[in-house]
Design an enzyme around this catalytic site. Sequence first.
Site, PDB file in Angstrom:
ATOM      1  N   SER A  10       8.981 -15.070   6.622  1.00 46.94           N
ATOM      2  CA  SER A  10       7.767 -14.155   7.322  1.00 46.94           C
ATOM      3  C   SER A  10       7.696 -14.815   8.664  1.00 46.94           C
ATOM      4  CB  SER A  10       6.734 -14.707   6.369  1.00 46.94           C
ATOM      5  OG  SER A  10       5.519 -13.773   6.826  1.00 46.94           O
ATOM      6  N   ASP A  18       8.095  -4.559   1.258  1.00 50.49           N
ATOM      7  CA  ASP A  18       7.342  -5.632   1.786  1.00 50.49           C
ATOM      8  C   ASP A  18       5.908  -5.239   2.308  1.00 50.49           C
ATOM      9  OD1 ASP A  18       6.436  -7.956   3.121  1.00 50.49           O
ATOM     10  OD2 ASP A  18       8.288  -8.893   2.940  1.00 50.49           O
ATOM     11  N   HIS A  41       6.847  -9.819  -1.044  1.00 48.51           N
ATOM     12  CA  HIS A  41       7.294 -10.432   0.219  1.00 48.51           C
ATOM     13  C   HIS A  41       8.206 -11.525   0.053  1.00 48.51           C
ATOM     14  CE1 HIS A  41       6.563 -11.548   4.426  1.00 48.51           C
ATOM     15  NE2 HIS A  41       5.758 -12.813   4.244  1.00 48.51           N
TER      16      HIS A  41
END
Length: 576
Positions: free
Chosen positions: A290, A517, A545
Amino acid sequence: MDTSRLFRTTGTVVAAAALLVSGCSSSGVPSPGSAATASPPGPPSPSPSPSLGSEHGRSGEAVGRGGSDDGGAGRADARARETGAPDGWATANRTTTALHPLPPAVPTPLRGYYAQRLRWRSCGASGFECATLRVPLDYERPGADRDVRLSVSRKRATDGPRRLGSLLVNPGGPGGSAIGYLQSYAGIGYPGAVRARYDMVAFDPRGVGRSEPVRCLSGREMDAHVRTDQTPDDAAEKRSLVRAYEKLARGCQRGSDRLLGHLSTTEAARDMDVLRAVLGDRKLTYVGASYGTFLGATYAGLFPGRAGRLVLDAAMDPSLGAEQMNLEQTAGFETALTAFMTDCVRRADCPLGTDDSAEATNLLADLLHRVDARPLPTEEGRTLTESLATTAVMSAMYDEGAWPALRSGLAEAIRGDGTELLQLSDAFYERSDNGTYSNLMVANQAVNCLDLPPAFHSPADASQSLPAFRKASPLFGETLAWSALSCAYWPVEATGRPHRIEARGAAPILVVGTTRDPATPYRWARSLAAQLSSARLLTYDGDGHTAYGRGSECADRTINTYLLTGQLPAPDTTCT
């Protein structure tokens, strides 16, 4: 959050793991060579958060930046064709400044930092060691009286004779504790073959967790902050929202004024290079999820000759401005919501009906409107407001393993009890039972507001954006548009700007993107892979995610092979 940018990746807080991102459920139908097998669960990771005040994390300060060159246009076109970047990507990125590398030689004033020796001691969980790393508060004005002390932890490789070096991990955020992630998951849950060959290492970035954390509000003040209505219906509610953003900014200035101007991603990447050298590694080996992908890509852009095997999972796109990033993330959450609703209506326990996913979404919207008008009681003694309920729903979009908990919480809320949804929200915000919060949310705000100029500068700007955000997500759009206003009131001006990261001369880099995602849309992974001169894109066709450690044997095997041998997957590789 500013458009919800608290990038939760695969693991930051253990307590929230069971509720938010279990990291062990598989998505999609297993295909030959990619059968889904359970992997060790990992805690949630910072990612977009439906919280007040958190904008998109990037960085791109003036340090190490330079102007774009015309010669990059042809390369951009070629990379766009090779990686299947989004339509119009190459044209748009020709107008974006590129992050230029720093000189390869360590400047004389910084040599003492690079030559320091870490004093390791036992700490935390069994088998882990900890130490303190000194870095300059300001890399342009280093001095011992202005140092920042960063907490570092490691677990040594189990196969010492075949050790490959150190593997640095970062779960995202910005604001997620990498040490918490290491000690609760990565250091014990990463594949045994990886842990055998690498010392598993993490450091909490400046201002985060154990590294001189940003401090802003008390627990009671945070309770009030996260309850603030983020879908204001009138002028009074707009004023209340602005006051909440202003109070947070003032609190951070009082509690952490020394740090606020030096929490950028560029500075954190420079800290990583000091740590790399002190650990004795010639090149950095790294897994970032991320927001951690932005940190890793920034490192490669600043130090391409020192970038080793970098895995960038659930990639961010550094070329986007805050408003566009927020808007695209809003659409990402809508995509995840559609997947959840499609799954929900097929189940007998779906509290929103078992017929039509669009109608189920309407019923959820009606529930949130009722909670806005009359918050629900809970066993915690606090009431569940619309903002907290929305946070709970968004938090479950990070991992389909959280969908059963969301179904249960929604059923309970329909019966008039908000307890389970409040627990989901508390876990996402890292609120403890004693009413205290980790510094995840405020660190997220501090980094994001420094890394990019605000998406909006006034309530009028946010109001004008509402049609576009509602189109991107009828359910979440209004919340995410208003939350993108938070950095307008930050006490420190942004030092970063949107930029490309090319990292010319870097070793092969593995970029990973998940097709549905919610927090880091798949197109961002395609875009980052197209920007980086040596990147290869691995696609995970699934929900949730991040991809690594989430049940896809194909994805895990591909990433493990890269970490252990440096071998990239074939072009256009897709795992399920």
